[in-house]
Write an enzyme that holds these catalytic residues in place. Structure first.
Site, PDB file in Angstrom:
ATOM      1  NE  ARG A  46      -2.842   0.140   3.406  1.00  0.00           N
ATOM      2  CZ  ARG A  46      -2.416   0.667   4.896  1.00  0.00           C
ATOM      3  NH1 ARG A  46      -1.389   1.795   4.590  1.00  0.00           N
ATOM      4  NH2 ARG A  46      -2.258  -0.434   5.326  1.00  0.00           N
ATOM      5  CE1 TYR A  98     -16.041  11.070 -15.915  1.00  0.00           C
ATOM      6  CE2 TYR A  98     -15.423  11.121 -14.232  1.00  0.00           C
ATOM      7  CZ  TYR A  98     -16.222   9.774 -14.751  1.00  0.00           C
ATOM      8  OH  TYR A  98     -16.796   8.962 -14.914  1.00  0.00           O
ATOM      9  CG  ASP A 170      -9.504  15.774 -14.794  1.00  0.00           C
ATOM     10  OD1 ASP A 170      -9.165  14.729 -15.831  1.00  0.00           O
ATOM     11  OD2 ASP A 170     -10.764  15.201 -14.685  1.00  0.00           O
ATOM     12  CE  LYS A 195     -12.639   8.067 -18.669  1.00  0.00           C
ATOM     13  NZ  LYS A 195     -12.626   9.082 -18.195  1.00  0.00           N
TER      14      LYS A 195
HETATM   15  C1  LIG Z   1     -13.562   9.284 -16.306  1.00  0.00           C
HETATM   16  C2  LIG Z   1     -12.598  11.003 -16.200  1.00  0.00           C
HETATM   17  C3  LIG Z   1     -12.370  10.875 -14.593  1.00  0.00           C
HETATM   18  C4  LIG Z   1     -12.755   9.790 -13.580  1.00  0.00           C
HETATM   19  O1  LIG Z   1     -11.722   8.751 -13.421  1.00  0.00           O
HETATM   20  P1  LIG Z   1     -12.075   7.596 -13.313  1.00  0.00           P
HETATM   21  O2  LIG Z   1     -11.244   6.126 -13.989  1.00  0.00           O
HETATM   22  O3  LIG Z   1     -13.679   6.540 -14.796  1.00  0.00           O
HETATM   23  O4  LIG Z   1     -12.692   6.722 -12.223  1.00  0.00           O
HETATM   24  C5  LIG Z   1     -12.399  12.142 -14.684  1.00  0.00           C
HETATM   25  N1  LIG Z   1     -11.531  12.796 -15.799  1.00  0.00           N
HETATM   26  C6  LIG Z   1     -12.514  13.066 -16.613  1.00  0.00           C
HETATM   27  C7  LIG Z   1     -11.394  14.245 -17.491  1.00  0.00           C
HETATM   28  C8  LIG Z   1     -12.642  11.338 -17.282  1.00  0.00           C
HETATM   29  O5  LIG Z   1     -12.809  11.594 -18.302  1.00  0.00           O
END
Ligand SMILES: *Cc1c(COP(=O)(O)O)cnc(C)c1O
Length: 378
Positions: A46, A98, A170, A195
């Site tokens: 962890r 998001y 982000d 992604k």
């Molecule tokens: C998908 C996404 C998230 C969340 O990520 P997860 O891996 O699904 O928890 C956060 N920000 C953006 C811009 C996203 O496309």
């Protein structure tokens, strides 16, 4: 080192013990100590795991920061970063962040006294206006989803620096291949690695890079305390995905350009949202702060019925949530990713029922255009 080289040679290359050129999957929870407290840098997985560590080092290099962190999902990463704050602290966020970010701020973290306001950060003045005595940070998403709004990171960094606020970005849509927020003045960069970084629709993960040792220590304390870490197998899968990020993003860019050219000239398409279009309101900012415009495009076909018809005819665009993978994906935000947002708020944001969002993949671009053509001509 240029980006494509860094994707391969950044972080820790291979395995020092065996010479393996791919970092092994250290499927292990604990580590032998030669005496109490006398270990080789790892005590318990962890706190730290060699495979995860290799990924974290690679991400640190790719974003040009001081320390990287891998989490079990993008949302685990965002939540951990928000745990840097205290009860009574206030964070300003992009209004069309998001959906999961909106949800965790307004339905979970609010219960622990972390306040959030959502403003149109593509207009920097709206951030300035929202700053209060207890404001601690600005959280940007750029480009946004599904309308591909762009915020000028450098402009916002001037405001956050002048007010001693943390700037968090982000960077999921742009990826570190096209955009490096730390270079533009951000303190913390976040990714849903689910992604583009993973890129193959086979792993859920989140990554954070910070630009400062103290922030790194604080975030490691949160990560180790709350435990939302990424496992070694998924860390390895992500590193494998990241190696090809450059060629994927270049190819996706070329495919997207073809598709956008086709969509903008099609009579059945009322509006196309893409930062690479000269008539996009923040086109100049997008061009200045990122090396590419990305593979996300939204377009409006006028009504929910039209959108459904188009979707039902597409062959190569898979109807699914998520984005950034080798296979092209399509969704209708109003009915899917943004369904939890009240209809009135959706209208305010411009997320109409006829809006279709595509994530362009790595199929042959001409096949993708032909597919869209036959679907739109129905
Ligand atoms: C998908 C996404 C998230 C969340 O990520 P997860 O891996 O699904 O928890 C956060 N920000 C953006 C811009 C996203 O496309």
């Amino acid at each position: 080192m240029r980006k494509k080289t860094m994707l391969i040679h950044g972080g820790i290359f291979g395995d020092a013990t065996t010479g393996a050129v791919s970092t092994p999957i250290y499927q292990v929870s604990t580590y032998k100590q030669d005496g109490i407290g006398n270990h080789k840098g790892f005590e318990y997985s962890r706190t730290g795991n060699p495979t995860r560590h290799a990924l974290e080092e690679l991400m640190k290099d790719l974003e040009g920061g001081k320390r990287g962190f891998a989490f079990a999902s993008g949302m685990a990463a965002i939540t951990a970063v928000m745990m840097l704050f205290n009860q009574g602290d206030h964070v300003i966020l992009t209004d069309d962040v998001y959906g999961g970010t909106f949800r965790v701020m307004s339905k979970v973290l609010n219960r622990f006294g972390i306040e959030a306001s959502f403003v149109d950060t593509s207009n920097a003045a709206s951030i300035q206006k929202e700053i209060r005595e207890n404001t601690k940070a600005v959280f940007l998403e750029t480009p946004t989803n599904p309308l591909l709004k762009i915020t000028d990171i450098k402009e916002v960094a001037k405001i956050t620096k002048a007010n001693s606020l943390l700037l968090m970005v982000d960077n999921t849509f742009a990826t570190p291949y096209w955009q490096n927020p730390i270079e533009l003045g951000a303190d913390i960069v976040l990714h849903s690695a689910t992604k583009y970084l993973g890129g193959h629709s086979d792993v859920v993960a989140g990554l954070v890079v910070v630009n400062d040792e103290k922030l790194g220590e604080d975030l490691h304390f949160v990560q180790n305390s709350t435990g939302g870490v990424l496992g070694p197998q998924d860390s390895w899968l992500l590193m494998r995905g990241i190696k090809t990020l450059g060629v994927r993003m270049e190819e996706i860019e070329a495919n997207t350009k073809k598709i956008v050219e086709f969509l903008t000239s099609h009579p059945a398409v009322e509006k196309v949202y893409y930062p690479g279009l000269e008539n996009h309101p923040n086109h100049e900012v997008a061009k200045k702060q990122a090396g590419g415009f990305g593979g996300m495009v939204s377009f409006d076909v006028g009504s929910a019925e039209r959108a459904e018809t188009v979707l039902s005819k597409l062959k190569y665009f898979t109807l699914a949530e998520s984005l950034g993978a080798v296979e092209s994906l399509v969704s209708v935000p109003a009915k899917m990713t943004h369904a939890s947002i009240p209809a009135e708020r959706r209208r305010e944001l411009g997320i109409t029922d006829g809006l279709i969002r595509i994530s362009v993949g790595l199929e042959d671009g001409d096949d993708l255009v032909e597919d869209l053509a036959q679907a739109l001509d129905q």
